[in-house]
Design an enzyme around this catalytic site. Structure first.
Site, PDB file in Angstrom:
ATOM      1  N   THR B 139      -7.770 -11.787   4.499  1.00 13.92           N
ATOM      2  CA  THR B 139      -7.651 -11.452   3.071  1.00 13.92           C
ATOM      3  C   THR B 139      -6.545 -10.414   2.943  1.00 13.92           C
ATOM      4  O   THR B 139      -6.019  -9.922   3.939  1.00 13.92           O
ATOM      5  CB  THR B 139      -8.953 -10.838   2.525  1.00 13.92           C
ATOM      6  OG1 THR B 139      -9.097  -9.523   3.081  1.00 13.92           O
ATOM      7  CG2 THR B 139     -10.182 -11.675   2.867  1.00 13.92           C
ATOM      8  N   ASP B 140      -6.209 -10.067   1.717  1.00 11.10           N
ATOM      9  CA  ASP B 140      -5.162  -9.061   1.518  1.00 11.10           C
ATOM     10  C   ASP B 140      -5.571  -7.718   2.129  1.00 11.10           C
ATOM     11  O   ASP B 140      -4.750  -6.996   2.669  1.00 11.10           O
ATOM     12  CB  ASP B 140      -4.884  -8.884   0.021  1.00 11.10           C
ATOM     13  CG  ASP B 140      -4.172 -10.115  -0.538  1.00 11.10           C
ATOM     14  OD1 ASP B 140      -3.603 -10.876   0.275  1.00 11.10           O
ATOM     15  OD2 ASP B 140      -4.214 -10.316  -1.771  1.00 11.10           O
ATOM     16  N   CYS B 141      -6.875  -7.380   2.018  1.00 11.48           N
ATOM     17  CA  CYS B 141      -7.321  -6.091   2.554  1.00 11.48           C
ATOM     18  C   CYS B 141      -7.728  -6.158   4.015  1.00 11.48           C
ATOM     19  O   CYS B 141      -7.773  -5.140   4.703  1.00 11.48           O
ATOM     20  CB  CYS B 141      -8.458  -5.532   1.701  1.00 11.48           C
ATOM     21  SG  CYS B 141      -9.724  -6.759   1.302  1.00 11.48           S
ATOM     22  N   TYR B 142      -8.054  -7.374   4.478  1.00 15.17           N
ATOM     23  CA  TYR B 142      -8.460  -7.565   5.884  1.00 15.17           C
ATOM     24  C   TYR B 142      -7.596  -8.673   6.488  1.00 15.17           C
ATOM     25  O   TYR B 142      -8.030  -9.830   6.603  1.00 15.17           O
ATOM     26  CB  TYR B 142      -9.941  -7.939   5.977  1.00 15.17           C
ATOM     27  CG  TYR B 142     -10.886  -6.808   5.614  1.00 15.17           C
ATOM     28  CD1 TYR B 142     -11.147  -5.790   6.536  1.00 15.17           C
ATOM     29  CD2 TYR B 142     -11.513  -6.765   4.375  1.00 15.17           C
ATOM     30  CE1 TYR B 142     -12.011  -4.748   6.216  1.00 15.17           C
ATOM     31  CE2 TYR B 142     -12.376  -5.727   4.049  1.00 15.17           C
ATOM     32  CZ  TYR B 142     -12.620  -4.725   4.976  1.00 15.17           C
ATOM     33  OH  TYR B 142     -13.476  -3.706   4.657  1.00 15.17           O
TER      34      TYR B 142
END
Lengths: 135, 408
Positions: B139-142
């Site tokens: 994901t964008d954060c992970y």
């Protein structure tokens, strides 16, 4: 008269030779086959009880060794890892000879190697895998 | 003699002053037989219990810490054993009975099940390195998608056991009446033709059999778990105190259970042992123990219960158990079971336990030391477990075949 329990390993080249019958005839012994197998590597394995004079048993074992048979005393073959055994008792009804038996006082499972015929039934039944068999 | 009830405060004060009298539930049998419940309640302040056996409904929460770059783990394996990761990014739950990927299972019957979640938990407790393999969709954060690393318990943020069901109060005795071969069950190998009777309880030493109405153990109670101190967080799954009891109040079959929690980092691998049940699967042999304050004569009588006074139902596992059919073939006492054989349907049937009485005894002794040393303060439960009056009982699955149109 003495009795001796031994484990014999026959290399492939000896499988078709009557090593045991020759040995018991020549040294005047009687024998009892406790277990016989041919492994995937085509090695023969036999657990044998020999009865006769101790000198004759020793000489017969020596003669079998000269023929190329690997011979081990039986009691070394099934081993319990005492660190691993929890004395749960799952093995006691499986053992056919009472070599593994519950001590009703201490509630520990006693392992009497002298009664063990190395059938190996306890090995996969032991939940913490404390039993192993070595030939 | 007049009964003089004691309070938790009075018992804790005796612990502080060193006057406390602590005995194991096994020792209490003799004391109650000699002094009677009233005399025993005045002499003894605390009774310790223990049990050590396979407890399938166990598992551990671990937080492995964040990698760089960060990763929201969606699939994870610990030593090739699949681990639940439908939680936050790096929280995992490893279930005790999960089997290593690639295990042949029962394709070659009976399967060996040499390694699984319980073994991972034992290895962690023993301080061994465990290999983590993880994947993610990113994901964008992970952003990270793959990870392979060694883990060691000392580096984990949290590692604690969180067990939905432990310490079953009483249990079945398994026999094999109908099959033409030995059967392979979670109760071990059960031999054909009533060839064995497999049981699994510490009987007179077992935690909940010594406090049958769980007056002193409930939510928040301190317990011995895996060699550490932990707590009861809830009633265990399938907790059902509504069944038949004998004149002492002891349930005649499976009854109360405990949901337990404890810090893996404080545990001892002697009491946390991965086990393989031939033809069945993996389980965790776990040590659990309790310390029961003897508040009154009733608790003295209950903790004085002996193996001869506790009975278990004998159930056929070759047909009846699997199909939820039939009645127990009989009821036998733990004294009979521990004698080495029972009489059943005119046959002498050899017995085999699955729970280690020696280790149960060891746990009760260890707890005795902890209580005396003031390391195990006694507190009343924050909330009682469901009682025979308040419990809804234990329901079977309400099976509703799925229609094409869907549910209600």
């Amino acid at each position: 008269m003495s009795e001796s329990r031994i484990v014999l390993h026959f290399p492939k080249t000896l499988l078709d030779r009557p090593v045991i019958s020759k040995a018991v005839q020549h040294y005047n012994l009687s024998f009892n086959i406790l277990r016989a197998d041919i492994t995937q590597e085509q090695e023969g394995l036999m657990v044998l009880g020999l009865e006769g004079e101790q000198d004759d048993i020793d000489a017969a074992v020596e003669w079998m060794r000269e023929q190329g048979v690997r011979v081990q005393p039986l009691e070394k073959d099934v081993v319990r890892d005492d660190e691993r055994c929890t004395h749960c008792g799952a093995c006691v009804v499986i053992c056919p000879t009472d070599a593994l038996a519950m001590d009703l006082q201490t509630r520990e499972v006693a392992f009497d190697a002298a009664q063990c015929v190395a059938c190996g039934l306890c090995v996969p039944v032991c939940p913490p895998r404390a039993m192993s068999i070595h030939f | 003699m007049i009964e003089v009830p004691k309070t938790y405060e009075e018992i804790n004060e005796k612990i502080r002053s060193g006057e406390v009298v602590v005995v194991t539930a096994e020792e209490m049998v003799e004391i109650v037989a000699e002094l009677g419940p009233n005399g025993a309640s005045q002499k003894v302040d605390v009774v310790t219990t223990g049990t050590f056996g396979p407890m399938c409904s166990s598992g551990a929460v671990i937080n492995v810490g964040h990698s760089t770059p960060r990763m929201k783990i969606t699939h994870a394996w610990l030593n090739d054993v699949p681990s639940e990761c439908g939680l936050a990014a790096v929280d995992l739950y490893i279930g005790a009975t999960e089997v290593a990927e690639g295990d042949p299972l029962n394709r070659s019957h009976p399967g060996r099940f040499n390694y699984g979640g319980a073994h991972v938990i034992e290895d962690l407790v023993a301080g061994k390195d465990v290999r983590l393999r993880a994947t993610a969709y990113g994901t964008d954060c992970y952003p990270r998608r793959e990870l392979e690393t060694w883990l060691n318990i000392r580096d984990l943020n949290e590692a604690y056991m969180l067990n939905p069901r432990n310490a079953y109060q009483n249990y079945n005795v398994a026999v094999n009446k109908f099959a033409e071969r030995d059967i392979y069950t979670y109760m071990g190998v059960v031999k054909k033709g009533l060839g064995s009777a497999n049981y699994c309880s510490a009987g007179q030493l077992s935690p909940l059999l010594n406090d049958p109405y769980h007056r002193t153990v409930g939510i928040g109670s301190r317990i011995f778990i895996g060699g550490a101190q932990g707590f009861v967080y809830w009633q265990g799954t399938q907790h059902d105190p509504t069944g038949a009891r004998n004149e002492l109040g002891v349930p005649k079959g499976g009854s109360a259970t405990l949901g337990t929690v404890g810090d893996l980092k404080q545990m001892d691998p002697r009491y946390v042992v991965g086990v393989s049940m031939l033809g069945y699967g993996v389980s965790l042999a776990l040590g659990i123990g309790t310390a029961i304050p003897i508040l009154d004569e009733e608790l003295a009588a209950q903790t004085g219960v002996s193996d001869a006074q506790i009975t278990a139902p004998v159930i056929d596992y070759s047909h009846n158990y699997g199909l939820n059919e039939g009645e127990p073939l009989g009821h036998v006492s733990y004294a009979e079971l521990k004698s080495g054989s029972i009489e059943l349907e005119g046959k002498t049937v050899p017995t085999t336990p699955l729970s280690s009485y020696v280790r149960a005894r060891e746990i009760a002794e260890k707890l005795k030391g902890w209580v005396k040393a003031g390391q195990f303060p006694l507190v009343p439960p924050v909330q009682a477990l469901p009682t025979p009056e308040s419990s809804p009982g234990f329901k079977p699955l309400n099976y509703r075949p799925v229609a094409e149109e869907g549910g209600e």
